[in-house]
Design an enzyme around this catalytic site. Structure first.
Site, mmCIF file in Angstrom:
data_model
loop_
_atom_site.group_PDB
_atom_site.id
_atom_site.type_symbol
_atom_site.label_atom_id
_atom_site.label_comp_id
_atom_site.label_asym_id
_atom_site.label_seq_id
_atom_site.Cartn_x
_atom_site.Cartn_y
_atom_site.Cartn_z
ATOM 1 N N CYS A 104 44.237 39.162 34.903
ATOM 2 C CA CYS A 104 43.807 38.622 36.178
ATOM 3 C C CYS A 104 42.594 39.342 36.725
ATOM 4 C CB CYS A 104 44.947 38.693 37.179
ATOM 5 S SG CYS A 104 46.361 37.792 36.578
ATOM 6 N N THR A 105 42.218 40.453 36.145
ATOM 7 C CA THR A 105 41.016 41.141 36.615
ATOM 8 C C THR A 105 39.892 40.983 35.602
ATOM 9 O OG1 THR A 105 41.613 43.231 35.577
ATOM 10 C CG2 THR A 105 42.405 42.870 37.802
#
Lengths: 124, 393
Positions: B328-329
């Site tokens: 997600c990053t």
């Protein structure tokens, strides 16, 4: 990166938790992909009387789950089924493009919960 | 929000040490000459560049300062080392070896060269991130021209047995490139003892300015430039020298060498305080990487049932800056290749949190993180449907 609205829902998620005697439960996503959402609904007079969620995932995943509970609460099942991923994103003042697909699963979880409710009802 | 700011993402970007900034200042407005110019203004700049070259050579144990070539940073140094050796030695062989832990600037350069007809092999690492030297030996062929290994991976902090691999490369007459961007200044490096032919460095990781780096190229190494032009840096890297940045990197290297021993002792103490605190206070938390063979400034931890970006956002709300290997990053929606390389399952990799400490990290800051982190993990676990009920009591 995230809108103020997303951060607000992340900080203070609405309707977080479980409904032990839920009429419908919908789970979507996969821990392998990094997002799992479960939506619990309680139905009264064909309307969503209560709704809660639990989510494993990024900020967007948690915020969209929280948002869907606000959008769906009090709605008839037919209206709730009309809520789309785009509605959720709009309600949050937009999402980063990369999050639109991976973390915007809340509408799917709601629809899955409604389907579960309907199946259980027909089963009776 | 407390108004407190705690920076623990030094691996992503570091402030310039004010002492270094002072040495750079005159080279912006007063000693601004071009080192290629014959006049005294140019020669003054040249002298500063050469002084910096000496300091960088000293940091990595190189005897000849001309073996240091300035670049725009770690990425360019890795590109120059790998492409430069590949193209120049094409007739000798077409095979190159790296590890699964390399930085993207090595991995993607390998992919690029694959499309250009080279063969590449990435050897695995164990679950602590240590390169499998036997596996590496087994994939060497008579066509192998380069072995590229990261000195220490900045994400999980594992320090590799560089000397051992250097001996292997040396015996087989294969060029040995080492990406020391995250390791330099943290652990002692000696290019001669460790049989290193090419070594990549970055200034910002030494508290110098961004946008400048260096490549050590051992005398006699057959390599060709990838940037062509006016022939600066003995033809190895054309383009007018970024004198203020080079001066800054030189001073950064000088300070790093001088203070390494005391600073790495101080940082490992803080690192261990953080790691032990987390493992002790937070159930189902784990350390990623090697327990002892790790960079003094790196603590990579993971927490079951929750996701890294949520952790970063929650810590940021309390003023603490960190990073994660969670998908997600990332830009690709894939968890960090580094965490997958150490055999973590995707769902484990998602729950990672990386603290990289630095020159201004204090014990008070570590204690502040330990004060807030258990509550943050508890809150996110309460939201997560994966958390076992008994953990929430």
């Amino acid at each position: 990166m995230y809108s103020e609205k997303v951060m607000d829902h992340f900080r203070n998620p609405r309707n977080m938790g479980e409904i032990p005697d839920a009429d419908g439960v919908g789970t979507v996503g996969n821990p392998v992909c990094g997002d799992v959402m479960t939506v619990y609904i309680k139905i009264k007079d064909n309307k969503i009387d209560d709704i809660k969620f639990k989510t494993f995932g990024c900020g967007a995943a948690i915020a969209t789950s929280s948002m869907i509970t606000e959008l769906a609460k009090g709605k008839t099942l037919d209206d709730a089924l009309k809520i789309t991923r785009a509605n959720v994103a709009e309600g949050l003042g937009g999402l980063p493009p990369i999050k639109m697909h991976c973390s915007n699963l809340a509408a799917d979880a709601l629809h899955a919960a409604i389907k579960d409710y309907k199946e259980k009802k027909e089963g009776n | 929000m407390t108004g407190k700011k705690v920076y623990m993402d030094y691996g992503a970007g570091a402030p310039v040490d004010p002492r270094i900034l002072e040495t750079m200042k005159p080279y912006f407005t007063k000693a601004f000459g071009n080192p290629s110019s014959v006049h005294s203004m140019g020669q003054e700049a040249k002298k500063a560049v050469e002084k910096s070259r000496r300091s960088i050579a000293d940091l990595v144990g190189a005897e000849i300062k001309e073996e240091i070539v300035f670049t725009s940073g770690g990425t360019e140094s890795n590109n120059l080392a790998i492409k430069g050796v590949a193209y120049r030695n094409k007739k000798r062989g077409d095979h190159m070896i790296a590890t699964t832990l390399e930085h993207m600037s090595v991995i993607n350069t390998f992919k690029y060269l694959q499309k250009d007809g080279f063969r590449t092999t990435c050897v695995p690492v164990d679950e602590c991130g240590i390169v499998d030297v036997e596996a590496l030996k087994n994939v060497i062929t008579d066509q192998t021209i380069l072995i590229s290994v990261i000195y220490a991976n900045g994400e999980i902090g594992t320090v590799e047995p560089i000397k051992e691999i250097g001996e292997v490369a040396h015996e087989r007459n294969i060029y040995f490139h080492v990406d020391a961007v995250a390791a330099a200044g943290q652990v002692p490096i000696n290019v001669i003892d460790e049989h290193i032919d090419l070594l990549s460095l970055s200034s910002n990781d030494l508290y110098g300015p961004k946008g400048v780096g260096a490549l050590y190229i051992k005398t006699g190494t057959k390599i060709q430039p990838i940037v062509h032009g006016g022939g600066q840096e003995k033809g190895m890297r054309s383009g007018t020298e970024n004198v203020p940045a080079i001066v800054g990197m030189g001073e950064a290297a000088r300070i790093a060498k001088k203070e390494m021993k005391s600073e790495s002792g101080r940082l490992s103490g803080l690192r261990d305080r953080l790691i032990e605190g987390v493992l002790d206070k937070i159930p189902r938390s784990f350390l990623n990487g090697h327990p002892t063979m790790r960079l003094p400034n790196n603590a990579n931890l993971r927490f079951s049932y929750i996701e890294g970006e949520s952790l970063i956002l929650s810590l940021d709300m309390e003023g603490v800056a960190t990073s994660s290997g969670s998908a997600c990053t990332s830009k690709t929606l894939e968890p960090s290749h580094v965490l997958l390389a150490i055999n973590l399952a995707h769902e484990e990799a998602h729950g990672s949190l990386v603290f990289t400490l630095g020159r201004w990290t204090t014990k008070e800051e570590i204690d502040y993180v330990m004060k807030i982190l258990p509550g943050i993990v508890r809150r996110l676990r309460a939201i997560s449907p994966l958390t076992p009920k008994e953990l929430l009591r």
